[in-house]
Design a protein around this motif. Structure first.
Motif, PDB file in Angstrom:
ATOM      1  N   MET A 125       0.913  -1.375   0.276  1.00  0.00           N
ATOM      2  CA  MET A 125      -0.483  -0.437  -0.125  1.00  0.00           C
ATOM      3  C   MET A 125       0.902   1.370  -0.417  1.00  0.00           C
ATOM      4  N   GLN A 126       0.950   2.377  -0.746  1.00  0.00           N
ATOM      5  CA  GLN A 126       1.265   3.094  -1.353  1.00  0.00           C
ATOM      6  C   GLN A 126       0.533   4.061  -0.278  1.00  0.00           C
ATOM      7  N   ILE A 127       0.713   5.384   0.808  1.00  0.00           N
ATOM      8  CA  ILE A 127       0.213   6.542   0.969  1.00  0.00           C
ATOM      9  C   ILE A 127       1.238   8.543   0.207  1.00  0.00           C
ATOM     10  N   ASN A 128       0.314   9.094   0.434  1.00  0.00           N
ATOM     11  CA  ASN A 128       0.988  10.251   0.181  1.00  0.00           C
ATOM     12  C   ASN A 128      -0.042  11.262  -0.002  1.00  0.00           C
ATOM     13  N   PHE A 129       0.770  12.302  -0.006  1.00  0.00           N
ATOM     14  CA  PHE A 129       0.086  13.115   0.335  1.00  0.00           C
ATOM     15  C   PHE A 129      -0.086  14.345  -0.776  1.00  0.00           C
ATOM     16  N   ILE A 130      -1.099  14.631  -0.653  1.00  0.00           N
ATOM     17  CA  ILE A 130      -1.576  15.842  -2.427  1.00  0.00           C
ATOM     18  C   ILE A 130      -2.092  17.074  -1.469  1.00  0.00           C
ATOM     19  N   GLU A 131      -2.634  17.952  -2.552  1.00  0.00           N
ATOM     20  CA  GLU A 131      -2.833  19.261  -1.900  1.00  0.00           C
ATOM     21  C   GLU A 131      -4.070  19.312  -2.820  1.00  0.00           C
ATOM     22  N   ARG A 132      -5.145  20.043  -1.852  1.00  0.00           N
ATOM     23  CA  ARG A 132      -6.521  20.635  -2.496  1.00  0.00           C
ATOM     24  C   ARG A 132      -6.095  21.742  -2.933  1.00  0.00           C
ATOM     25  N   LYS A 133      -6.478  21.492  -4.415  1.00  0.00           N
ATOM     26  CA  LYS A 133      -6.536  23.462  -4.951  1.00  0.00           C
ATOM     27  C   LYS A 133      -7.737  24.067  -4.706  1.00  0.00           C
ATOM     28  N   GLY A 134      -9.152  23.638  -5.007  1.00  0.00           N
ATOM     29  CA  GLY A 134      -9.692  23.928  -5.201  1.00  0.00           C
ATOM     30  C   GLY A 134     -11.081  23.880  -3.756  1.00  0.00           C
ATOM     31  N   HIS A 135     -12.248  24.596  -3.774  1.00  0.00           N
ATOM     32  CA  HIS A 135     -13.588  24.495  -2.652  1.00  0.00           C
ATOM     33  C   HIS A 135     -13.333  22.841  -1.356  1.00  0.00           C
ATOM     34  N   VAL A 136     -13.065  23.001  -0.587  1.00  0.00           N
ATOM     35  CA  VAL A 136     -12.841  21.921   0.749  1.00  0.00           C
ATOM     36  C   VAL A 136     -14.774  21.364   0.418  1.00  0.00           C
ATOM     37  N   LEU A 137     -16.053  22.209   0.741  1.00  0.00           N
ATOM     38  CA  LEU A 137     -16.856  21.652   0.793  1.00  0.00           C
ATOM     39  C   LEU A 137     -17.460  21.902  -0.766  1.00  0.00           C
ATOM     40  N   THR A 138     -18.145  21.302  -1.630  1.00  0.00           N
ATOM     41  CA  THR A 138     -18.362  20.489  -2.731  1.00  0.00           C
ATOM     42  C   THR A 138     -19.447  20.094  -3.118  1.00  0.00           C
ATOM     43  N   ARG A 139     -20.284  20.130  -4.074  1.00  0.00           N
ATOM     44  CA  ARG A 139     -21.583  19.180  -4.300  1.00  0.00           C
ATOM     45  C   ARG A 139     -20.800  18.061  -4.990  1.00  0.00           C
ATOM     46  N   SER A 140     -21.837  17.093  -4.732  1.00  0.00           N
ATOM     47  CA  SER A 140     -21.876  16.149  -5.871  1.00  0.00           C
ATOM     48  C   SER A 140     -21.950  15.638  -6.866  1.00  0.00           C
ATOM     49  N   THR A 141     -21.666  15.164  -7.669  1.00  0.00           N
ATOM     50  CA  THR A 141     -22.506  14.768  -8.669  1.00  0.00           C
ATOM     51  C   THR A 141     -23.133  13.359  -8.710  1.00  0.00           C
ATOM     52  N   LEU A 142     -23.518  13.517  -7.591  1.00  0.00           N
ATOM     53  CA  LEU A 142     -24.241  11.743  -8.175  1.00  0.00           C
ATOM     54  C   LEU A 142     -26.043  12.343  -7.030  1.00  0.00           C
ATOM     55  N   LYS A 143     -26.957  12.589  -8.074  1.00  0.00           N
ATOM     56  CA  LYS A 143     -28.121  13.466  -8.221  1.00  0.00           C
ATOM     57  C   LYS A 143     -28.441  12.973  -6.778  1.00  0.00           C
ATOM     58  N   CYS A 144     -28.712  12.258  -5.559  1.00  0.00           N
ATOM     59  CA  CYS A 144     -29.396  12.053  -5.158  1.00  0.00           C
ATOM     60  C   CYS A 144     -28.969  12.779  -3.642  1.00  0.00           C
ATOM     61  N   LEU A 145     -26.898  13.341  -3.503  1.00  0.00           N
ATOM     62  CA  LEU A 145     -26.751  14.310  -2.702  1.00  0.00           C
ATOM     63  C   LEU A 145     -26.310  15.115  -3.497  1.00  0.00           C
ATOM     64  N   SER A 146     -27.093  15.956  -4.589  1.00  0.00           N
ATOM     65  CA  SER A 146     -26.670  17.614  -5.339  1.00  0.00           C
ATOM     66  C   SER A 146     -27.224  18.213  -4.738  1.00  0.00           C
ATOM     67  N   GLN A 147     -27.651  18.427  -3.538  1.00  0.00           N
ATOM     68  CA  GLN A 147     -27.712  19.570  -3.146  1.00  0.00           C
ATOM     69  C   GLN A 147     -27.624  19.643  -1.203  1.00  0.00           C
ATOM     70  N   VAL A 148     -26.128  18.593  -1.427  1.00  0.00           N
ATOM     71  CA  VAL A 148     -25.701  18.349   0.062  1.00  0.00           C
ATOM     72  C   VAL A 148     -24.177  18.929  -0.596  1.00  0.00           C
ATOM     73  N   ALA A 149     -23.825  19.133   0.729  1.00  0.00           N
ATOM     74  CA  ALA A 149     -21.987  20.009   0.825  1.00  0.00           C
ATOM     75  C   ALA A 149     -21.611  18.353   0.886  1.00  0.00           C
ATOM     76  N   SER A 150     -20.902  18.009   0.770  1.00  0.00           N
ATOM     77  CA  SER A 150     -19.850  17.007   0.547  1.00  0.00           C
ATOM     78  C   SER A 150     -18.583  16.900   0.668  1.00  0.00           C
ATOM     79  N   ILE A 151     -17.244  16.560   1.802  1.00  0.00           N
ATOM     80  CA  ILE A 151     -15.865  16.031   1.371  1.00  0.00           C
ATOM     81  C   ILE A 151     -15.568  14.854   0.432  1.00  0.00           C
ATOM     82  N   ASN A 152     -14.378  15.125   0.358  1.00  0.00           N
ATOM     83  CA  ASN A 152     -13.745  13.594  -0.050  1.00  0.00           C
ATOM     84  C   ASN A 152     -12.302  13.754   0.362  1.00  0.00           C
TER      85      ASN A 152
END
Length: 315
Positions: free
Chosen positions: A1-28
């Motif tokens: 297993m390889q674990i690496n850190f990367i930088e988040r460039k855009g917003h943290v709180l985003t809208r999901s592309t899943l229609k069921c969660l399209s009105q929900v703030a989500s974090i990945n």
């Protein structure tokens, strides 16, 4: 297993592309997941880093803190996470996830978590302090370890997930059980389902959401690879020979689903078995638009948080 850190460039709180969660703030907080469930749709995404690789957004907690101070309105709640399990047993992932969750809860923002991992005690202590802001779904479809380790090789064992449920109930958080995905001929049998319901009935669980496995080319490929030397593979695939194409409300995609007659009858059976144990097993409208008008997940969670928070701002 390889674990690496990367930088988040855009917003943290985003809208999901899943229609069921399209009105929900989500974090990945990560790309990739150690659990490597054979049915995971995210393993077919172009951004998926490949099995054995997990990329962690190490700068996300600090970005979230800055983002919350600049937002005019805060969301009622945030969903963790649409493309990975944020409680996978990797210290770097758990550290970032804990910082994100504690920051949100300190700002009065609720969290919704679906996990098939083991909930560490540190998280349980955090949840207990903000129990009215925490809604958790525990994904579990079987208590048979032999079945579970074939389909979810590196996820928490059934006993560990039952322990999650027990500990959550002890701190005043009654989770919902997520029967997703049910696998035809394997986890939707009466013996398998009733064994699971018997185990969870004593915890006061009263709600379970049901969905069946749907097939995409990548999911079928993963199934064939993981189950090729087991009696499960041909049994599973035989049920999809009479399957049907389905446009999901949950995603902008077309998949192969089990025949509607099979799903409808099977859901009725499972609901009846669950009722004998005092559990309301309902069909999710996200992945079964041809069967039910049940509200989408985001709407159900929104009602949950609205009840506790007395607010209406979802995102």
């Amino acid at each position: 297993m390889q674990i690496n850190f990367i930088e988040r460039k855009g917003h943290v709180l985003t809208r999901s592309t899943l229609k069921c969660l399209s009105q929900v703030a989500s974090i990945n907080p990560t790309l990739g997941c150690i659990h490597q469930c054979v049915y995971c749709y995210a393993r077919g995404y172009s951004m998926y880093p490949g099995d054995g690789n997990v990329l962690v957004y190490g700068n996300m907690p600090e970005k979230l803190k800055r983002e919350l101070t600049t937002r005019r309105k805060l969301p009622d709640y945030v969903f963790f996470s649409t493309t990975c399990d944020v409680l996978q047993p990797i210290p770097q992932v758990l550290r970032v996830t804990y910082e994100l969750m504690s920051t949100l809860l300190e700002h009065g923002v609720g969290i919704n978590l679906l996990t098939k991992g083991r909930i560490p005690l540190k998280f349980l202590e955090l949840f207990s302090r903000y129990r009215k802001l925490v809604h958790i779904q525990v994904g579990i479809t079987t208590v048979d370890r032999n079945i579970q380790k074939k389909i979810e090789p590196f996820a928490a064992t059934p006993q560990e997930r039952l322990l999650n449920i027990k500990r959550l109930c002890e701190i005043g958080i009654v989770p919902e059980v997520k029967l997703d995905p049910l696998i035809p001929g394997v986890t939707d049998t009466e013996s398998n389902a009733t064994a699971l319901f018997w185990e969870i009935q004593g915890f006061g669980i009263h709600s379970a959401c049901m969905n069946y496995l749907f097939l995409r080319p990548q999911i079928k490929k993963n199934l064939c690879k993981a189950l090729r030397n087991t009696p499960f593979l041909q049994k599973i695939l035989s049920y999809y020979q009479t399957g049907m194409p389905l446009n999901l409300l949950a995603e902008r995609s077309r998949v192969t689903a089990l025949a509607v007659e099979y799903r409808r009858q099977a859901y009725e059976n499972i609901s009846r078995w669950a009722k004998d144990f005092g559990i309301d097993a309902y069909v999710c409208g996200c992945k079964n638009p041809d069967i039910t008008g049940e509200p989408l997940c985001g709407m159900n969670w929104g009602q949950h948080c609205e009840k506790h928070l007395g607010q209406k701002q979802l995102f």
